[in-house]
Design an enzyme around this catalytic site. Structure first.
Site, mmCIF file in Angstrom:
data_model
loop_
_atom_site.group_PDB
_atom_site.id
_atom_site.type_symbol
_atom_site.label_atom_id
_atom_site.label_comp_id
_atom_site.label_asym_id
_atom_site.label_seq_id
_atom_site.Cartn_x
_atom_site.Cartn_y
_atom_site.Cartn_z
ATOM 1 N N ASN A 32 1.159 -1.229 0.195
ATOM 2 C CA ASN A 32 0.360 0.115 -0.175
ATOM 3 C C ASN A 32 1.017 1.403 -0.215
ATOM 4 O O ASN A 32 1.058 1.803 1.607
ATOM 5 C CB ASN A 32 -0.849 0.254 1.031
ATOM 6 N N LYS A 38 3.538 0.650 2.879
ATOM 7 C CA LYS A 38 3.231 0.201 4.361
ATOM 8 C C LYS A 38 2.643 -1.594 3.277
ATOM 9 O O LYS A 38 2.986 -1.180 2.362
ATOM 10 C CB LYS A 38 1.578 0.366 4.452
ATOM 11 N N ARG A 63 -2.176 -2.191 -3.610
ATOM 12 C CA ARG A 63 -3.654 -1.151 -3.570
ATOM 13 C C ARG A 63 -3.553 0.006 -4.637
ATOM 14 O O ARG A 63 -2.631 0.581 -4.899
ATOM 15 C CB ARG A 63 -3.739 -0.564 -2.335
ATOM 16 N N HIS A 73 -13.128 4.610 -0.975
ATOM 17 C CA HIS A 73 -13.440 3.130 -0.080
ATOM 18 C C HIS A 73 -13.983 1.928 -0.278
ATOM 19 O O HIS A 73 -13.824 0.993 0.291
ATOM 20 C CB HIS A 73 -13.459 4.071 1.032
ATOM 21 N N LEU A 119 -15.622 5.708 8.838
ATOM 22 C CA LEU A 119 -15.303 6.918 9.022
ATOM 23 C C LEU A 119 -14.156 6.676 9.629
ATOM 24 O O LEU A 119 -13.539 6.297 10.845
ATOM 25 C CB LEU A 119 -16.423 7.576 10.910
ATOM 26 N N GLY A 120 -12.670 7.318 9.021
ATOM 27 C CA GLY A 120 -11.562 7.432 9.318
ATOM 28 C C GLY A 120 -10.975 9.193 9.033
ATOM 29 O O GLY A 120 -11.736 9.781 9.092
ATOM 30 N N ARG A 174 -9.989 17.480 4.982
ATOM 31 C CA ARG A 174 -10.274 17.240 3.042
ATOM 32 C C ARG A 174 -11.669 18.406 3.841
ATOM 33 O O ARG A 174 -12.776 17.565 4.915
ATOM 34 C CB ARG A 174 -10.749 16.318 2.817
ATOM 35 N N ASP A 196 -7.838 14.951 13.782
ATOM 36 C CA ASP A 196 -7.633 13.958 14.646
ATOM 37 C C ASP A 196 -8.772 14.081 16.223
ATOM 38 O O ASP A 196 -9.067 14.347 16.813
ATOM 39 C CB ASP A 196 -6.868 14.081 15.816
ATOM 40 N N MET A 197 -9.903 12.866 15.631
ATOM 41 C CA MET A 197 -11.155 13.212 16.239
ATOM 42 C C MET A 197 -10.528 12.678 17.703
ATOM 43 O O MET A 197 -10.934 13.652 18.980
ATOM 44 C CB MET A 197 -12.268 11.994 16.267
ATOM 45 N N GLY A 209 -11.348 4.114 11.939
ATOM 46 C CA GLY A 209 -10.337 4.375 13.494
ATOM 47 C C GLY A 209 -11.310 5.357 14.112
ATOM 48 O O GLY A 209 -12.137 4.602 15.260
ATOM 49 N N GLY A 240 -15.050 5.279 13.954
ATOM 50 C CA GLY A 240 -16.763 4.249 13.049
ATOM 51 C C GLY A 240 -16.146 3.223 14.196
ATOM 52 O O GLY A 240 -16.809 2.992 15.262
ATOM 53 N N ASN A 292 -13.812 3.309 17.287
ATOM 54 C CA ASN A 292 -13.280 3.305 18.292
ATOM 55 C C ASN A 292 -13.822 4.425 19.327
ATOM 56 O O ASN A 292 -13.796 4.323 20.407
ATOM 57 C CB ASN A 292 -11.800 3.838 18.079
ATOM 58 N N GLU A 312 -8.135 -3.871 5.110
ATOM 59 C CA GLU A 312 -8.467 -3.296 3.603
ATOM 60 C C GLU A 312 -7.079 -4.231 2.991
ATOM 61 O O GLU A 312 -7.498 -5.204 1.964
ATOM 62 C CB GLU A 312 -8.660 -2.385 3.403
#
Ligand code: ADP
Length: 396
Positions: free
Chosen positions: A8, A15, A93, A181, A209-210, A241, A283-284, A331, A333, A335, A381
């Protein structure tokens, strides 16, 4: 025994994971690693399936490790850590498969040429995804490579869901909604029957939702509509974004602020979304903490995120003519119970009843009996790419 590698690649990172088939044929990863900081001070790290460190290395800027050397370092390192297994293929990917690919593709010159032609459709991602494919082809032409696409899953959408109201020749030239996605949605669709029984034959909204965020409306496990469109910029606000934007804002930025295309692109992709509204973070976790401490714009950014999710969920419910369930993944969704709770409360009009205790505990079922259900399903993924790669080879 056989192994599959999954690559990826981003602009400055690669990765990777190595998978092997288990006794029941299911694939599982036995190595996970990444090379980050390409172009500055690259760092390599790899762990086995249980998290034990297998390798670590850093380079200084003066070492000048480029993408080619970095990619080959990862490939050679992987080959040395196969533990007697045979590397059957690399699955990559690739963000854009255009209208040509609804499933994975075995790489050859003709496929690579088609994928190159999609670079103008995804200039920020496609070139980085294709780079390691070309490098591996040059050095190891014998090694099979497969491309797995973020767009493929959405090719089942009806034309009306893909069309912009522009003169039709733009659609013929490829200016249409593709949705992204797709590997995450394909994975979730593949486990719906086991993880959210009944939804595999129903009307579901899957919320990825990440850092990037989108929704996919699925009927019988197939995509019928999604919030991301021509690019991964459309739809929901995301970490950095903006999501859907009246295009007249772009004219304003160009005429009044004198921004050129590159500056507009940077503003909309990297400085907007949760970061832009909060002025604090993308970062949420950081936003939740700040909002709890009274930071008003952190609260506003979260509220806008939730508002837009609920608004789009309403639209997708209308498109499907009903709603049997919602699935949260990625992430946030997976956590963040607070975001899930706020979204589910906003969707009570659809008849669902949140189970607050189950939601706090992480589900997987988040709703009480009666009405549409909501579930948490962790996405994977990389596993989806490994499965597509193995299936592609088996079919040959
Ligand atoms: P990507 O893979 O696109 O980088 P992820 O799917 O890892 O993104 O999602 C990253 C987002 O998930 C970040 O906003 C992060 O704050 C959020 N996140 C991760 N864990 C938690 C948590 N425990 N609570 C709230 N948000 C979380």
């Amino acid at each position: 025994m056989t192994a599959y590698a999954v690559f990826n690649a981003g602009s400055s990172s690669l990765k990777f994971q190595l998978f092997e088939p288990g006794a029941n044929g299911a694939l599982s990863p036995f190595v996970r690693g990444k090379l980050e900081g390409l172009g500055s001070e690259p760092q390599f790290i790899a762990r086995d399936g249980s998290g034990k460190m297998l390798g670590e290395r850093t380079w200084s800027a003066s070492d000048g490790l480029d993408h080619e050397q970095g990619t080959m370092y990862v490939l050679e390192w992987a080959r040395e850590h196969l533990g007697g297994r045979r590397l059957a293929a690399i699955g990559h990917r690739v963000v854009h498969g255009g209208r040509d690919f609804s499933g994975p593709a075995l790489i050859d010159d003709a496929v690579l040429a088609k994928l190159e032609a999609y670079v103008p459709l995804a200039p920020l991602h496609q070139p980085h995804n294709l780079k390691p494919i070309r490098i591996v082809r040059r050095h190891r032409p014998d090694l099979k490579q497969v491309a797995s696409f973020d767009t493929g899953f959405h090719q089942t959408q009806p034309e009306i869901a893909q069309l912009f109201a522009l003169p039709y020749d733009y659609a013929e030239r490829g200016v249409r909604r593709y949705g992204f996605h797709g590997l995450s949605y394909a994975y979730v669709a593949s486990v719906l029957g086991r993880c959210a029984p009944g939804l595999e034959t129903g009307k579901a909204i899957v919320a990825h939702l990440g850092s990037g965020a989108s929704l996919c409306a699925m009927v019988n496990g197939r995509s019928v509509s999604s919030t991301m469109g021509f690019s991964a910029l459309d739809g929901l606000p995301m970490g950095t974004r903006c999501g859907s934007l009246d295009p007249a804002v772009v004219f304003y930025l160009m005429r009044v602020d004198k921004l050129d295309a590159a500056a507009v692109e940077k503003l909309l992709y990297s400085k907007s979304g949760l970061l832009g509204v909060s002025g604090l973070s993308n970062d949420m976790r950081a936003l939740r903490e700040a909002a709890a401490g009274g930071h008003e714009r952190a609260r506003l950014a979260i509220d806008l995120f939730v508002y837009r999710i609920c608004r789009e969920m309403g639209a997708l419910t209308a498109v499907m003519g009903g709603l049997d369930g919602i699935v949260f993944t990625a992430g946030i969704g997976e956590n963040d119970p607070a975001t899930r709770a706020e979204v589910l409360r906003g969707m009570e009009w659809a008849g669902l009843k949140i189970d607050e205790g189950a939601n706090r505990a992480g589900g997987p079922l988040l709703t009480l009996a009666g009405g549409p259900q909501a579930w948490v399903i962790p996405t994977d993924e990389e596993l989806m790419i490994a499965r597509e790669t193995a299936a592609m080879l088996a079919a040959r």
